[in-house]
Each structure stands twice: as C-alpha cells, then as structure tokens.
Design a protein around this motif. Structure first.
Motif, PDB file in Angstrom:
ATOM      1  N   ALA A 150      12.924   2.890   4.853  1.00 34.65           N
ATOM      2  CA  ALA A 150      12.115   2.926   3.626  1.00 34.65           C
ATOM      3  C   ALA A 150      12.998   2.837   2.387  1.00 34.65           C
ATOM      4  CB  ALA A 150      11.277   4.204   3.604  1.00 34.65           C
ATOM      5  N   GLN A 151      14.111   3.562   2.400  1.00 35.23           N
ATOM      6  CA  GLN A 151      15.006   3.541   1.248  1.00 35.23           C
ATOM      7  C   GLN A 151      15.612   2.157   1.045  1.00 35.23           C
ATOM      8  OE1 GLN A 151      17.961   6.651   1.461  1.00 35.23           O
ATOM      9  NE2 GLN A 151      16.581   8.189   0.617  1.00 35.23           N
ATOM     10  N   GLN A 152      16.036   1.536   2.125  1.00 34.12           N
ATOM     11  CA  GLN A 152      16.667   0.220   2.009  1.00 34.12           C
ATOM     12  C   GLN A 152      15.695  -0.846   1.523  1.00 34.12           C
ATOM     13  OE1 GLN A 152      19.095  -1.340   5.113  1.00 34.12           O
ATOM     14  NE2 GLN A 152      20.168   0.580   5.510  1.00 34.12           N
ATOM     15  N   LEU A 153      14.427  -0.727   1.933  1.00 33.79           N
ATOM     16  CA  LEU A 153      13.457  -1.776   1.639  1.00 33.79           C
ATOM     17  C   LEU A 153      12.514  -1.428   0.496  1.00 33.79           C
ATOM     18  CD1 LEU A 153      12.519  -2.831   5.289  1.00 33.79           C
ATOM     19  CD2 LEU A 153      14.256  -3.807   3.770  1.00 33.79           C
ATOM     20  N   GLY A 154      12.686  -0.263  -0.113  1.00 35.22           N
ATOM     21  CA  GLY A 154      11.822   0.123  -1.223  1.00 35.22           C
ATOM     22  C   GLY A 154      10.397   0.411  -0.809  1.00 35.22           C
TER      23      GLY A 154
ATOM     24  N   ASN B  22       0.836  -1.199   0.000  1.00 35.36           N
ATOM     25  CA  ASN B  22       0.000   0.000   0.000  1.00 35.36           C
ATOM     26  C   ASN B  22       0.871   1.249   0.000  1.00 35.36           C
ATOM     27  OD1 ASN B  22      -2.987  -1.071   0.663  1.00 35.36           O
ATOM     28  ND2 ASN B  22      -1.503  -2.264   1.854  1.00 35.36           N
ATOM     29  N   PRO B  23       1.557   1.537  -1.122  1.00 42.61           N
ATOM     30  CA  PRO B  23       2.492   2.667  -1.175  1.00 42.61           C
ATOM     31  C   PRO B  23       1.821   3.992  -0.800  1.00 42.61           C
ATOM     32  CG  PRO B  23       2.642   1.324  -3.157  1.00 42.61           C
ATOM     33  CD  PRO B  23       1.458   0.829  -2.403  1.00 42.61           C
ATOM     34  N   GLY B  24       2.468   4.711   0.130  1.00 46.29           N
ATOM     35  CA  GLY B  24       2.002   6.035   0.510  1.00 46.29           C
ATOM     36  C   GLY B  24       0.855   6.065   1.486  1.00 46.29           C
ATOM     37  N   LYS B  25       0.247   4.917   1.786  1.00 45.36           N
ATOM     38  CA  LYS B  25      -0.934   4.899   2.645  1.00 45.36           C
ATOM     39  C   LYS B  25      -0.593   4.774   4.128  1.00 45.36           C
ATOM     40  CE  LYS B  25      -4.174   3.078  -0.807  1.00 45.36           C
ATOM     41  NZ  LYS B  25      -5.157   2.001  -1.107  1.00 45.36           N
ATOM     42  N   VAL B  26       0.510   4.127   4.429  1.00 44.52           N
ATOM     43  CA  VAL B  26       0.892   3.950   5.831  1.00 44.52           C
ATOM     44  C   VAL B  26       1.476   5.257   6.362  1.00 44.52           C
ATOM     45  CG1 VAL B  26       2.520   2.797   7.386  1.00 44.52           C
ATOM     46  CG2 VAL B  26       1.277   1.482   5.666  1.00 44.52           C
ATOM     47  N   THR B  27       0.995   5.677   7.521  1.00 44.72           N
ATOM     48  CA  THR B  27       1.475   6.915   8.140  1.00 44.72           C
ATOM     49  C   THR B  27       2.171   6.594   9.461  1.00 44.72           C
ATOM     50  OG1 THR B  27      -0.689   7.202   9.210  1.00 44.72           O
ATOM     51  CG2 THR B  27      -0.319   8.348   7.119  1.00 44.72           C
TER      52      THR B  27
ATOM     53  N   SER C 107      16.191  11.946  14.704  1.00 48.49           N
ATOM     54  CA  SER C 107      16.704  10.596  14.472  1.00 48.49           C
ATOM     55  C   SER C 107      15.582   9.640  14.101  1.00 48.49           C
ATOM     56  CB  SER C 107      17.432  10.078  15.719  1.00 48.49           C
ATOM     57  OG  SER C 107      18.583  10.842  15.973  1.00 48.49           O
ATOM     58  N   LEU C 108      14.402   9.852  14.701  1.00 48.62           N
ATOM     59  CA  LEU C 108      13.272   8.964  14.405  1.00 48.62           C
ATOM     60  C   LEU C 108      12.844   9.105  12.952  1.00 48.62           C
ATOM     61  CD1 LEU C 108      12.617   7.488  17.015  1.00 48.62           C
ATOM     62  CD2 LEU C 108      13.093   9.862  17.593  1.00 48.62           C
ATOM     63  N   HIS C 109      12.710  10.339  12.491  1.00 44.76           N
ATOM     64  CA  HIS C 109      12.329  10.587  11.098  1.00 44.76           C
ATOM     65  C   HIS C 109      13.373  10.022  10.138  1.00 44.76           C
ATOM     66  CE1 HIS C 109      12.248  13.750   7.667  1.00 44.76           C
ATOM     67  NE2 HIS C 109      11.528  12.706   7.327  1.00 44.76           N
ATOM     68  N   ILE C 110      14.624  10.338  10.400  1.00 43.41           N
ATOM     69  CA  ILE C 110      15.685   9.936   9.487  1.00 43.41           C
ATOM     70  C   ILE C 110      15.803   8.414   9.417  1.00 43.41           C
ATOM     71  CG2 ILE C 110      18.202   9.891   9.239  1.00 43.41           C
ATOM     72  CD1 ILE C 110      18.227  12.820  10.021  1.00 43.41           C
ATOM     73  N   THR C 111      15.717   7.744  10.571  1.00 38.93           N
ATOM     74  CA  THR C 111      15.850   6.290  10.560  1.00 38.93           C
ATOM     75  C   THR C 111      14.695   5.629   9.823  1.00 38.93           C
ATOM     76  OG1 THR C 111      17.074   6.347  12.640  1.00 38.93           O
ATOM     77  CG2 THR C 111      16.133   4.229  11.988  1.00 38.93           C
ATOM     78  N   MET C 112      13.474   6.137  10.016  1.00 37.97           N
ATOM     79  CA  MET C 112      12.334   5.568   9.291  1.00 37.97           C
ATOM     80  C   MET C 112      12.511   5.734   7.785  1.00 37.97           C
ATOM     81  SD  MET C 112      10.088   4.010  11.178  1.00 37.97           S
ATOM     82  CE  MET C 112       8.463   4.063  10.376  1.00 37.97           C
ATOM     83  N   GLU C 113      13.071   6.854   7.363  1.00 36.01           N
ATOM     84  CA  GLU C 113      13.300   7.057   5.925  1.00 36.01           C
ATOM     85  C   GLU C 113      14.459   6.210   5.421  1.00 36.01           C
ATOM     86  OE1 GLU C 113      11.118   8.602   4.003  1.00 36.01           O
ATOM     87  OE2 GLU C 113      10.020   8.724   5.902  1.00 36.01           O
ATOM     88  N   GLN C 114      15.451   5.966   6.272  1.00 34.40           N
ATOM     89  CA  GLN C 114      16.520   5.037   5.900  1.00 34.40           C
ATOM     90  C   GLN C 114      15.955   3.632   5.673  1.00 34.40           C
ATOM     91  OE1 GLN C 114      19.348   5.905   9.264  1.00 34.40           O
ATOM     92  NE2 GLN C 114      20.830   5.682   7.619  1.00 34.40           N
TER      93      GLN C 114
END
Length: 273
Positions: free
Chosen positions: A125-129, A102-107, A116-123
C-alpha cells in the motif's frame, strides 16, 4: 518441522524429541534457548517473528544478535492474496486499480496485526499509494470463511487457500515468492507485477549462544542432508514450500540483515505490542 527432524535423527544416530510450544507469536522456542545449555541438545525453529517482535517491545525478552547460535536456514512459506471467485477482479492489477479508485473501502484479512501478511500488505500500500483496511483474524480458517462469506474483500495468507483455489471457490491473484509457484505457475509474483517485494517468512534452526563449532557442524550436516532428503522434499512440496538453504555462517549474516530490516519496517509502520 517434524519431517526434517525425523530425517535428521537418522543421520545423527539418535532420536530428536519435538516439543511444540504454540503462542507468543512463535517466539517461545527462542525464549527456551536463553535458558538452555549450549551443548547441542536443544535447538529451536526460529520464525521471522523472532526478528520482528523485539523491535515492537519496550523490554525485549531476547536479542537475536546475541542469544543464539545459527545452525542453518531451511525454507519459507508461499504467501498470496485471494478473493472470492465471483468477484470482478480477474487479476492483481484489477484489484489494485479498484483499491486506488476506492480509498479505504477495500478490506483484506490476515492472521493478525504485525504478522508478515499484515506488514507486506501495508508495504504494498505504501509503495503504490493505496489506502485499504486491514481486518485481523485469529487464523487462516477465519480468514477463508470471511472471504467466502463476502465479509471482507480479500485474504492475504499462506497456502491454506490452495484447495479452495483449485476447487474454483477462490481466485489467486498474486504470490509473494521470488519465483512463480510450482502449483500455480500461471499466477505472477509481486515483482512481476511491478512491486519489488519478496515475502516468504523465512525460518531455520538455531541453538543457544556459545555453541562449540564442532557441534554446530555436526548438527548442520545432519539437517542439511535431511533438508534435501526425498522424504522431506515431498512434505515441503505438499505445502508449496521450496528449500532455501543457508549454511551456518550465511544464516548468521542473513539473521543480522533480517533483524535490521525488520526494525526499519516496524518503525516505519509504527507497530507496537
């Protein structure tokens, strides 16, 4: 900080006066060091934002490689991702699978952009597509309220969620520490789930640049004893924190690596203030 300072003051034989300076993403202590004399009477706790924010600014107010004398590293925080207990995701893998489908739907909520919380969650996401949506809040309590209300799907934060997890209102899916949490030993780390990331928002103590080596050694020894004092260890355990000791030389080298790594991350995520 208060607990370790109170214990260290006994070893130094004189009181340590704590001056809390909230705001500016935790960098006001670092700014205070720039104007202080390097006599050992002014120290600051340096959070990870000290190594991150200069990369996000056109004109940084300080240089972590030039403006500080590193005394010792102390610890880091336990971070994790929680969801409301009645949501269908029983495991971190369940949550990731749903996010991929569900791309873009999970918040998910965090204490703010560039944390650090924001950056790690985006890391992650990037690693796992994965493409999920970040919802920044002003603090942990707002995060928890939004998660409990179902306004957002998940919260990434430090252990303010622990009582709600223990009460069965939130479900902890994963922790970001190097090892499993003593308080929640059944919950896997990111590394155990296949994502090679450890995120603990490390911090330690530093003084102004140019401090005398003998003064640094006296301060180091006092805080080192305080770090492993039973009184301080009890306080750390209450907040799910573990000692992460680095001496002055090792902390200096660690700070250099951390500053470089944070810069690479900021540029990759295109973060600005």
């Amino acid at each position: 900080m208060r607990a370790i300072a109170e214990v260290a003051s006994r070893h130094l034989g004189q009181p340590i006066v704590i001056e809390n300076k909230p705001g500016a993403a935790g960098t006001l202590g670092a700014l205070a060091l720039k104007d202080a004399r390097p006599d050992g009477y002014t120290l600051a706790q340096l959070p990870i934002s000290v190594f991150r924010l200069p990369h996000m600014m056109d004109r940084p107010n300080f240089d972590p490689l030039k403006d500080f004398t590193y005394v010792l590293h102390v610890t880091g925080y336990l971070f994790g991702v929680v969801v409301r207990a009645d949501r269908p995701w029983r495991t971190w893998q369940d949550f990731l699978a749903y996010a991929k489908e569900n791309p873009g739907k999970v918040t998910y909520g965090s204490p703010g952009v560039g944390t650090s919380l924001h950056i790690t969650m985006e890391q992650i996401a990037q690693q796992l597509g994965i493409n999920w949506t970040h919802v920044p809040f002003r603090g942990g309590s707002e995060n928890m309220q939004a998660t409990l209300a179902g306004t957002i799907d998940a919260t990434a934060d430090s252990t303010g969620w622990a009582p709600l997890v223990e009460a069965g209102r939130l479900r902890l899916l994963v922790v970001w520490s190097a090892e499993r949490s003593k308080r929640f030993p059944e919950i896997p780390t990111l590394r155990e789930t296949g994502t090679d990331i450890v995120s603990a928002s490390p911090y330690g103590f530093a003084g102004p640049a140019g401090m005398d080596r003998g003064v640094v050694e006296i301060l180091h020894d006092a805080f080192h004893k305080a770090l492993f004092d039973p009184t301080h260890l009890q306080v750390m355990e209450r907040f799910d924190m573990a000692p992460w000791y680095l001496n002055s030389a090792d902390y200096t080298a660690f700070a250099e690596r951390l500053y470089r790594d944070e810069g690479e991350m900021v540029r990759r995520l295109n973060l600005r203030v």
